[in-house]
Write a protein that holds these residues in place. Structure first.
Motif, short mmCIF file in Angstrom:
data_model
loop_
_atom_site.label_atom_id
_atom_site.label_comp_id
_atom_site.label_asym_id
_atom_site.label_seq_id
_atom_site.Cartn_x
_atom_site.Cartn_y
_atom_site.Cartn_z
N ASN A 93 0.79 -1.09 0.01
CA ASN A 93 -0.19 0.06 0.03
C ASN A 93 0.91 1.23 0.17
O ASN A 93 0.30 2.42 0.14
CB ASN A 93 -1.10 -0.05 1.31
N GLY A 94 2.36 0.98 -0.07
CA GLY A 94 2.95 2.58 0.11
C GLY A 94 3.40 2.60 -1.32
O GLY A 94 4.04 3.65 -1.50
N PHE A 95 3.23 1.91 -2.40
CA PHE A 95 3.17 2.12 -3.39
C PHE A 95 2.91 3.49 -4.04
O PHE A 95 1.67 3.78 -4.00
CB PHE A 95 2.94 1.08 -4.73
N ASP A 96 3.58 4.40 -4.74
CA ASP A 96 3.33 5.92 -4.98
C ASP A 96 2.39 5.76 -6.36
O ASP A 96 2.93 5.41 -7.22
CB ASP A 96 4.24 6.92 -5.10
N VAL A 97 1.14 6.12 -6.22
CA VAL A 97 0.06 6.11 -7.21
C VAL A 97 -0.31 7.43 -7.56
O VAL A 97 -1.33 7.71 -8.22
CB VAL A 97 -1.01 5.06 -7.02
N SER A 98 0.31 8.59 -7.05
CA SER A 98 -0.18 9.72 -7.35
C SER A 98 -0.29 10.28 -8.68
O SER A 98 -0.99 11.11 -9.16
CB SER A 98 0.56 11.01 -6.33
N GLU A 99 0.90 10.07 -9.37
CA GLU A 99 0.86 10.18 -10.68
C GLU A 99 -0.56 9.51 -11.61
O GLU A 99 -1.25 10.23 -12.58
CB GLU A 99 2.05 9.99 -11.50
N LEU A 100 -0.66 8.37 -11.06
CA LEU A 100 -1.84 7.53 -11.77
C LEU A 100 -3.18 8.47 -11.44
O LEU A 100 -3.95 8.61 -12.31
CB LEU A 100 -1.80 6.26 -11.52
N ASP A 101 -3.29 8.87 -10.27
CA ASP A 101 -4.53 9.28 -9.87
C ASP A 101 -4.73 10.77 -10.48
O ASP A 101 -5.97 10.99 -10.97
CB ASP A 101 -4.31 9.73 -8.17
#
Length: 331
Positions: free
Chosen positions: A24-32
């Motif tokens: 759950n710590g994977f950075d998905v901010s760019e996808l969001d």
């Protein structure tokens, strides 16, 4: 099994989720951000067969479009395969993901259960194998797997590689699998990229077996945002240091195994089983939610396990230490 899966966070305040087999710590901010910019695309129908995403998968993995079928998560793929081979005899290597059994029952398969793939004697039409396996984390040796596939050319081997991203063990590549007329690989983008709510998966195999399954696909099964997410993720680099992640998994498992009254069964990937001595996973799960906001996976409902087993997926260093401390308090 609609109820009883992991990640059952509904109605609970959870600060650390060890229940589903993702980081759950994977950075998905760019996808969001990308999906917010494309939210207006939901006002039109998606491609009926997600062809643009299939094309990217084809090029990236050096296989033909005819070898790919996009699905609404790997679970839809499981049900499509069971439907395509309705009424057949299936063997399932356990303990494992319950949806293989459920899908086969819905489609009137006659079922056998194997503790080891090497126990298979050829007395089935299909063999279902999760590799790496959920919930144990064990990866079947590739040479053993290929030997059995070659030894039983008339048996369909359904191999779920949804967790293939999270192991350094060698697994079947798509271009290898398509060379065999009796192999179907299942893939999930959910686990690698932390998008379980989007439901995005696919199957690969030789053209004839994919054609057989594709006949049962519904149009527009994969929604527009899922297609957009899949294309964005494949076209951009989102590195995940597997070695570092598995090193932390080893440390985490080692520290848990030092707790008296707890046995840890560490295997090849980012998640693993634990077994309590004389106490139940259900009670531990309730304690962790109520007192620490931590969610684990009670594994009692996996065929072949009992009420003493639970499963955890490695999270951050601090979260892992918090779980270790919380279990020590409860013990």
């Amino acid at each position: 099994m609609i109820n009883g899966h992991g990640d059952d966070i509904y109605g609970k305040t959870i600060v650390s989720n060890f229940s589903s087999n993702i980081y759950n710590g994977f950075d998905v901010s760019e996808l969001d951000t990308h999906l917010r910019e494309h939210i207006s695309s939901i006002h039109s129908y998606p491609e009926p067969d997600a062809a643009s995403l299939a094309s990217l998968i084809s090029k990236k993995n050096n296989i033909s479009l005819e070898n790919i079928c996009l699905t609404n998560g790997a679970t839809e793929a499981i049900y499509l395969i069971a439907q395509a081979f309705r009424g057949k005899n299936s063997s399932i290597v356990i303990p494992t993901f319950s949806e293989y059994e459920d899908a086969c029952k819905v489609n009137e398969h006659k079922l056998r259960f194997l503790n080891l793939l090497s126990d298979f004697d050829g007395n089935s039409d299909l063999v279902w194998l999760c590799n790496p396996n959920n919930p144990t984390g064990k990866t079947t040796d590739k040479l053993l797997l290929l030997d059995i596939i070659k030894r039983f050319p008339r048996i369909i081997f359904v191999i779920d590689q949804s967790y293939g991203f999270f192991t350094l063990m060698e697994t079947l590549q798509m271009d290898e699998a398509t060379a065999y007329p009796n192999v179907i690989l299942l893939h999930s983008m959910t686990k690698r990229y932390v998008i379980p709510g989007l439901r995005l998966g696919y199957i690969t195999g030789c053209e004839s077996v994919i054609d057989k399954v594709r006949k049962y696909c519904m149009p527009w099964s994969v929604n527009q945002l899922a297609i957009e997410a899949g294309k964005y993720l494949l076209q951009n680099d989102f590195p995940l240091n597997i070695q570092s992640y598995l090193d932390e998994t080893n440390r985490f498992a080692y520290e848990l195994d030092k707790i008296k009254g707890l046995n840890v069964y560490r295997e090849d990937t980012n998640f693993f089983l634990c077994k309590l001595a004389g106490r139940t996973a259900k009670d531990l799960k309730s304690y962790l939610i109520d007192n620490h906001g931590i969610l684990i996976r009670d594994a009692a409902n996996f065929r072949g396990l009992d009420e003493h087993y639970f499963r955890v997926a490695t999270q951050s260093f601090d979260e892992n230490n918090n779980l270790i401390k919380a279990i020590k308090e409860w013990i």
